[in-house]
Design a protein around this motif. Sequence first.
Motif, PDB file in Angstrom:
ATOM      1  N   ARG A 285       0.814  -1.216   0.000  1.00  0.00           N
ATOM      2  CA  ARG A 285       0.000   0.000   0.000  1.00  0.00           C
ATOM      3  C   ARG A 285       0.847   1.265   0.000  1.00  0.00           C
ATOM      4  NH1 ARG A 285      -4.074  -2.249   4.595  1.00  0.00           N
ATOM      5  NH2 ARG A 285      -5.362  -3.619   3.249  1.00  0.00           N
ATOM      6  N   SER A 286       2.099   1.158   0.474  1.00  0.00           N
ATOM      7  CA  SER A 286       2.934   2.358   0.517  1.00  0.00           C
ATOM      8  C   SER A 286       3.171   2.937  -0.875  1.00  0.00           C
ATOM      9  CB  SER A 286       4.280   2.033   1.176  1.00  0.00           C
ATOM     10  OG  SER A 286       4.962   1.023   0.437  1.00  0.00           O
TER      11      SER A 286
ATOM     12  N   ARG B  19      -2.436  -1.871   8.400  1.00  0.00           N
ATOM     13  CA  ARG B  19      -1.614  -0.668   8.263  1.00  0.00           C
ATOM     14  C   ARG B  19      -1.798  -0.040   6.888  1.00  0.00           C
ATOM     15  NH1 ARG B  19       3.114  -0.409  11.594  1.00  0.00           N
ATOM     16  NH2 ARG B  19       4.190   0.494   9.806  1.00  0.00           N
ATOM     17  N   LYS B  20      -1.616   1.258   6.814  1.00  0.00           N
ATOM     18  CA  LYS B  20      -1.750   1.951   5.540  1.00  0.00           C
ATOM     19  C   LYS B  20      -0.544   1.732   4.630  1.00  0.00           C
ATOM     20  CE  LYS B  20       0.105   6.353   7.271  1.00  0.00           C
ATOM     21  NZ  LYS B  20      -0.175   7.818   7.449  1.00  0.00           N
ATOM     22  N   ASP B  21       0.546   1.218   5.217  1.00  0.00           N
ATOM     23  CA  ASP B  21       1.746   0.918   4.418  1.00  0.00           C
ATOM     24  C   ASP B  21       2.027  -0.593   4.401  1.00  0.00           C
ATOM     25  OD1 ASP B  21       2.450   0.629   7.051  1.00  0.00           O
ATOM     26  OD2 ASP B  21       4.394   1.661   6.867  1.00  0.00           O
ATOM     27  N   SER B  22       1.004  -1.396   4.595  1.00  0.00           N
ATOM     28  CA  SER B  22       1.182  -2.845   4.687  1.00  0.00           C
ATOM     29  C   SER B  22       1.700  -3.449   3.374  1.00  0.00           C
ATOM     30  CB  SER B  22      -0.149  -3.524   5.043  1.00  0.00           C
ATOM     31  OG  SER B  22      -0.538  -3.216   6.348  1.00  0.00           O
ATOM     32  N   GLN B  23       2.539  -4.462   3.541  1.00  0.00           N
ATOM     33  CA  GLN B  23       2.928  -5.299   2.400  1.00  0.00           C
ATOM     34  C   GLN B  23       1.848  -6.361   2.229  1.00  0.00           C
ATOM     35  OE1 GLN B  23       6.857  -6.796   3.309  1.00  0.00           O
ATOM     36  NE2 GLN B  23       7.851  -4.910   2.631  1.00  0.00           N
ATOM     37  N   LEU B  24       1.298  -6.442   1.017  1.00  0.00           N
ATOM     38  CA  LEU B  24       0.135  -7.295   0.781  1.00  0.00           C
ATOM     39  C   LEU B  24       0.500  -8.676   0.256  1.00  0.00           C
ATOM     40  CD1 LEU B  24      -2.041  -4.529  -0.887  1.00  0.00           C
ATOM     41  CD2 LEU B  24      -2.192  -5.346   1.486  1.00  0.00           C
ATOM     42  N   CYS B  25       1.411  -8.734  -0.689  1.00  0.00           N
ATOM     43  CA  CYS B  25       1.790 -10.017  -1.292  1.00  0.00           C
ATOM     44  C   CYS B  25       3.099  -9.857  -2.046  1.00  0.00           C
ATOM     45  CB  CYS B  25       0.698 -10.537  -2.242  1.00  0.00           C
ATOM     46  SG  CYS B  25       0.393  -9.441  -3.656  1.00  0.00           S
ATOM     47  N   ASN B  26       3.699 -10.977  -2.394  1.00  0.00           N
ATOM     48  CA  ASN B  26       4.862 -10.990  -3.282  1.00  0.00           C
ATOM     49  C   ASN B  26       4.401 -11.308  -4.695  1.00  0.00           C
ATOM     50  OD1 ASN B  26       7.054 -10.505  -1.453  1.00  0.00           O
ATOM     51  ND2 ASN B  26       6.770 -12.570  -0.641  1.00  0.00           N
TER      52      ASN B  26
END
Length: 365
Positions: free
Chosen positions: A13-14, A79-86
């Motif tokens: 999301r970042s 979180r608004k800067d979450s890592q969602l997936c690779n």
Amino acid sequence: MAIYSFRMQVIGRSAGRSATAAAAYRSGEQLKDERTGAVHDYTGKTDIYDSEILKPEEAPKRLGDRAALWNEVERNEKRKDSQLCNEIMIALPAELSHDQKQALTREYVQGEFVSQGMIADIGYHDFDSHNPHAHIMLTMRPVNEEGFGKKARKWNKRDAVKAYRADWADYANQALERAGYEVRIDHRSLKEQGIEREPQIHLGAKVMEMEARGISTQVGAESRRISKVNDDIARQQANCKRLRTSIEIEQTLEQILAVTATISADELSVSASAQQSAEQGRALPQSHDWEKPDSQVEPMRADGVAEVILRGVDPELLERVKSQLAKAETSEVPVEKKQEQAQRKEQPKQRQKKRVKECDQGMEM
């Protein structure tokens, strides 16, 4: 032609991205992001060959649906800067049939990622072009009967990524071998392989489409620059190879001349001995081969040595040898002239070696 291309990135999301939008784009479908309410519609995308989801056996059945899978991933990240997936993009060997390309991708994804507890969403693109590839979206949390657990940070470690890269080359090469192809790919860098060439960059579908329409792009210009540099390197390598070959030919010719002169001198002495022995042998009774005088057996040994040496010599070099021997027989050069000619003969060889050395230094630069 089979090429090695492996790229891994994090969708987060970042950077203003969403897992649902990425999944819709790679599958060519329409997906709604329940968190934001946005609808991502890529049903008009034309380069999609197929798509599928692979998941562990213990994963809930609902996660086999693309919309349900990625919306649940989005809900689990607060979180608004979450890592969602690779996401991993791999170039598939163009030599393989479409079914073989898909079978290879499934085998790799199952063995490397699903077996560890990840769910993989695969999009197959451009199968009818020269650039067939697959996009593999991977969940970052292991899954069980109840759903997703805590994030597995080890999946993104440097050593793990290096293993993914190397293993992809192994899987692809095994598939090429099974299909009867000799071509292989290598995950190592050009420098590690000892190849003096600048690595080319990936253009991507959008850039290739723009370039095909005559629209110049910065990425396309960089690709053309790299191609020109590599062409220049290839020409320099070819020139160096020709110079080395020329020197080797001259050295081989000198060896042939020396051996031929030695054999000629031996044959003269052997022939004289053989003629004398033959005259004496007329008065002797017949004997077995092992009782023949050495003078009668020696000519065969000399001829055998000459035959073995000259058999592996290039006919063109032999003609040059004969020509030089003929010139040597017609005119005897004084000792002073021979020394002068020898000095002059060394100069071109030294110049050739100097040119090879300069060429090699240029390649190192």
